[in-house]
Design a protein around this motif. Structure first.
Motif, mmCIF file in Angstrom:
data_model
loop_
_atom_site.group_PDB
_atom_site.id
_atom_site.type_symbol
_atom_site.label_atom_id
_atom_site.label_comp_id
_atom_site.label_asym_id
_atom_site.label_seq_id
_atom_site.Cartn_x
_atom_site.Cartn_y
_atom_site.Cartn_z
ATOM 1 N N ASP A 242 0.832 -1.210 0.000
ATOM 2 C CA ASP A 242 0.000 0.000 0.000
ATOM 3 C C ASP A 242 0.863 1.256 0.000
ATOM 4 O O ASP A 242 0.593 2.215 -0.715
ATOM 5 N N HIS A 243 1.902 1.216 0.826
ATOM 6 C CA HIS A 243 2.811 2.370 0.891
ATOM 7 C C HIS A 243 3.510 2.588 -0.453
ATOM 8 O O HIS A 243 3.620 3.729 -0.916
ATOM 9 N N MET A 244 3.965 1.531 -1.068
ATOM 10 C CA MET A 244 4.647 1.650 -2.365
ATOM 11 C C MET A 244 3.687 2.166 -3.442
ATOM 12 O O MET A 244 4.073 2.971 -4.292
ATOM 13 N N ASN A 245 2.432 1.740 -3.406
ATOM 14 C CA ASN A 245 1.438 2.242 -4.360
ATOM 15 C C ASN A 245 1.184 3.734 -4.159
ATOM 16 O O ASN A 245 1.064 4.493 -5.128
ATOM 17 N N GLN A 246 1.110 4.163 -2.909
ATOM 18 C CA GLN A 246 0.925 5.585 -2.623
ATOM 19 C C GLN A 246 2.118 6.399 -3.121
ATOM 20 O O GLN A 246 1.953 7.479 -3.691
ATOM 21 N N MET A 247 3.319 5.892 -2.892
ATOM 22 C CA MET A 247 4.520 6.591 -3.354
ATOM 23 C C MET A 247 4.545 6.674 -4.882
ATOM 24 O O MET A 247 4.901 7.704 -5.449
ATOM 25 N N ALA A 248 4.152 5.599 -5.559
ATOM 26 C CA ALA A 248 4.121 5.612 -7.022
ATOM 27 C C ALA A 248 3.111 6.628 -7.525
ATOM 28 O O ALA A 248 3.376 7.351 -8.502
ATOM 29 N N ASP A 249 1.954 6.742 -6.862
ATOM 30 C CA ASP A 249 0.951 7.736 -7.257
ATOM 31 C C ASP A 249 1.479 9.152 -7.060
ATOM 32 O O ASP A 249 1.288 10.027 -7.906
ATOM 33 N N LEU A 250 2.158 9.389 -5.931
ATOM 34 C CA LEU A 250 2.720 10.717 -5.670
ATOM 35 C C LEU A 250 3.773 11.084 -6.706
ATOM 36 O O LEU A 250 3.815 12.225 -7.188
ATOM 37 N N ILE A 251 4.625 10.146 -7.062
ATOM 38 C CA ILE A 251 5.668 10.418 -8.057
ATOM 39 C C ILE A 251 5.039 10.691 -9.412
ATOM 40 O O ILE A 251 5.467 11.586 -10.143
ATOM 41 N N GLN A 252 3.986 9.958 -9.743
ATOM 42 C CA GLN A 252 3.312 10.183 -11.023
ATOM 43 C C GLN A 252 2.664 11.569 -11.050
ATOM 44 O O GLN A 252 2.766 12.283 -12.051
ATOM 45 N N LYS A 253 2.014 11.971 -9.961
ATOM 46 C CA LYS A 253 1.401 13.309 -9.898
ATOM 47 C C LYS A 253 2.467 14.393 -9.995
ATOM 48 O O LYS A 253 2.275 15.402 -10.671
ATOM 49 N N LEU A 254 3.592 14.201 -9.302
ATOM 50 C CA LEU A 254 4.675 15.179 -9.342
ATOM 51 C C LEU A 254 5.248 15.312 -10.744
ATOM 52 O O LEU A 254 5.475 16.423 -11.227
ATOM 53 N N SER A 255 5.450 14.194 -11.418
ATOM 54 C CA SER A 255 6.003 14.263 -12.776
ATOM 55 C C SER A 255 5.020 14.921 -13.731
ATOM 56 O O SER A 255 5.418 15.665 -14.633
ATOM 57 N N THR A 256 3.721 14.716 -13.534
ATOM 58 C CA THR A 256 2.716 15.375 -14.361
ATOM 59 C C THR A 256 2.756 16.887 -14.147
ATOM 60 O O THR A 256 2.697 17.662 -15.103
ATOM 61 N N GLU A 257 2.877 17.305 -12.883
ATOM 62 C CA GLU A 257 2.958 18.734 -12.589
ATOM 63 C C GLU A 257 4.232 19.351 -13.155
ATOM 64 O O GLU A 257 4.216 20.483 -13.641
ATOM 65 N N LEU A 258 5.341 18.625 -13.068
ATOM 66 C CA LEU A 258 6.597 19.158 -13.603
ATOM 67 C C LEU A 258 6.547 19.280 -15.123
ATOM 68 O O LEU A 258 7.124 20.200 -15.690
ATOM 69 N N ARG A 259 5.851 18.352 -15.774
ATOM 70 C CA ARG A 259 5.730 18.443 -17.223
ATOM 71 C C ARG A 259 4.889 19.630 -17.652
ATOM 72 O O ARG A 259 5.091 20.176 -18.733
ATOM 73 N N SER A 260 3.933 20.021 -16.810
ATOM 74 C CA SER A 260 3.096 21.177 -17.165
ATOM 75 C C SER A 260 3.890 22.477 -17.068
ATOM 76 O O SER A 260 3.477 23.498 -17.601
ATOM 77 N N GLY A 261 5.033 22.446 -16.396
ATOM 78 C CA GLY A 261 5.906 23.610 -16.323
ATOM 79 C C GLY A 261 5.446 24.623 -15.295
ATOM 80 O O GLY A 261 4.661 24.333 -14.397
ATOM 81 N N PHE A 262 5.937 25.835 -15.469
ATOM 82 C CA PHE A 262 5.632 26.907 -14.537
ATOM 83 C C PHE A 262 4.457 27.758 -15.004
ATOM 84 O O PHE A 262 4.187 28.807 -14.426
ATOM 85 N N ALA A 263 3.760 27.339 -16.022
ATOM 86 C CA ALA A 263 2.657 28.136 -16.568
ATOM 87 C C ALA A 263 1.563 28.407 -15.534
ATOM 88 O O ALA A 263 1.115 29.551 -15.407
ATOM 89 N N PRO A 264 1.099 27.425 -14.751
ATOM 90 C CA PRO A 264 0.070 27.736 -13.754
ATOM 91 C C PRO A 264 0.548 28.729 -12.690
ATOM 92 O O PRO A 264 -0.199 29.630 -12.311
ATOM 93 N N ALA A 265 1.773 28.575 -12.228
ATOM 94 C CA ALA A 265 2.304 29.504 -11.228
ATOM 95 C C ALA A 265 2.436 30.905 -11.816
ATOM 96 O O ALA A 265 2.127 31.906 -11.152
ATOM 97 N N TYR A 266 2.874 30.994 -13.057
ATOM 98 C CA TYR A 266 3.010 32.277 -13.720
ATOM 99 C C TYR A 266 1.644 32.940 -13.888
ATOM 100 O O TYR A 266 1.493 34.148 -13.666
ATOM 101 N N ASP A 267 0.643 32.159 -14.274
ATOM 102 C CA ASP A 267 -0.713 32.701 -14.423
ATOM 103 C C ASP A 267 -1.264 33.198 -13.087
ATOM 104 O O ASP A 267 -1.901 34.249 -13.024
ATOM 105 N N ASN A 268 -1.019 32.454 -12.009
ATOM 106 C CA ASN A 268 -1.458 32.894 -10.678
ATOM 107 C C ASN A 268 -0.764 34.183 -10.269
ATOM 108 O O ASN A 268 -1.384 35.078 -9.689
ATOM 109 N N PHE A 269 0.527 34.287 -10.557
ATOM 110 C CA PHE A 269 1.268 35.504 -10.228
ATOM 111 C C PHE A 269 0.720 36.698 -11.001
ATOM 112 O O PHE A 269 0.532 37.777 -10.426
ATOM 113 N N LEU A 270 0.467 36.517 -12.295
ATOM 114 C CA LEU A 270 -0.085 37.625 -13.082
ATOM 115 C C LEU A 270 -1.463 38.028 -12.589
ATOM 116 O O LEU A 270 -1.792 39.223 -12.552
ATOM 117 N N GLY A 271 -2.283 37.058 -12.204
ATOM 118 C CA GLY A 271 -3.594 37.374 -11.647
ATOM 119 C C GLY A 271 -3.476 38.181 -10.370
ATOM 120 O O GLY A 271 -4.213 39.153 -10.165
#
Length: 162
Positions: free
Chosen positions: A10-39
């Motif tokens: 269970d712990h390993m599955n949770q860690m794999a999910d977290l790593i997958q979410k993190l890699s998805t966020e990193l692939r999206s880049g800094f665009a969401p943070a930049y948009d929030n800053f401009l807002g």
């Protein structure tokens, strides 16, 4: 033993999910943070007198910090004052949130303190870090001077003995 194996899986599955979410966020880049800053940046009326005064205060404090870099005692007072300002930011946010009509056209002081954290505490922390780095450099310079004086003193003592 089976419970331990199940818990580990269970712990390993949770860690794999977290790593997958993190890699998805990193692939999206800094665009969401930049948009929030401009807002955030566009939501503020930068011509408000209290904001210009606040920015002027931070510029004046930064110039004072830079110009007094050789006066360590004064810098320590500035360091303590800036950290005290950060410490009191929550109380300041509550007070200004209750009094905003007297000095602003809109209420910038949300319960989470985002505005006060960015425009009050952020610059004060940057100034405190500059003072801290300057103090560390001054201490290193002082240690080098002290060691040189000690070596000169030892050389004089050896010269007298010979």
């Amino acid at each position: 033993m089976e419970e331990l194996r199940s818990a580990m899986e269970d712990h390993m599955n949770q860690m794999a999910d977290l790593i997958q979410k993190l890699s998805t966020e990193l692939r999206s880049g800094f665009a969401p943070a930049y948009d929030n800053f401009l807002g955030f940046f566009h939501a503020i009326d930068w011509k408000e007198p209290f904001l210009m005064g606040l920015l002027g205060f931070h510029v004046l404090l930064l110039l004072t910090t830079i110009l007094s870099r050789r006066h360590i005692n004064f810098q320590m007072c500035l360091f303590l004052l800036s950290l005290s300002g950060v410490y009191l930011a929550e109380k300041l946010n509550r007070f200004l949130g209750a009094q905003w009509q007297s000095f602003a056209t809109q209420n910038y002081f949300d319960p989470h303190g985002i505005f006060i954290s960015i425009l009050w505490s952020g610059p004060l922390l940057v100034i405190a870090m500059l003072i801290l780095v300057n103090t560390l450099f001054s201490l290193c310079h002082l240690i080098v001077r002290w060691k040189r004086a000690e070596l000169r003193h030892r050389a004089k003592l050896q010269k007298k003995e010979n």
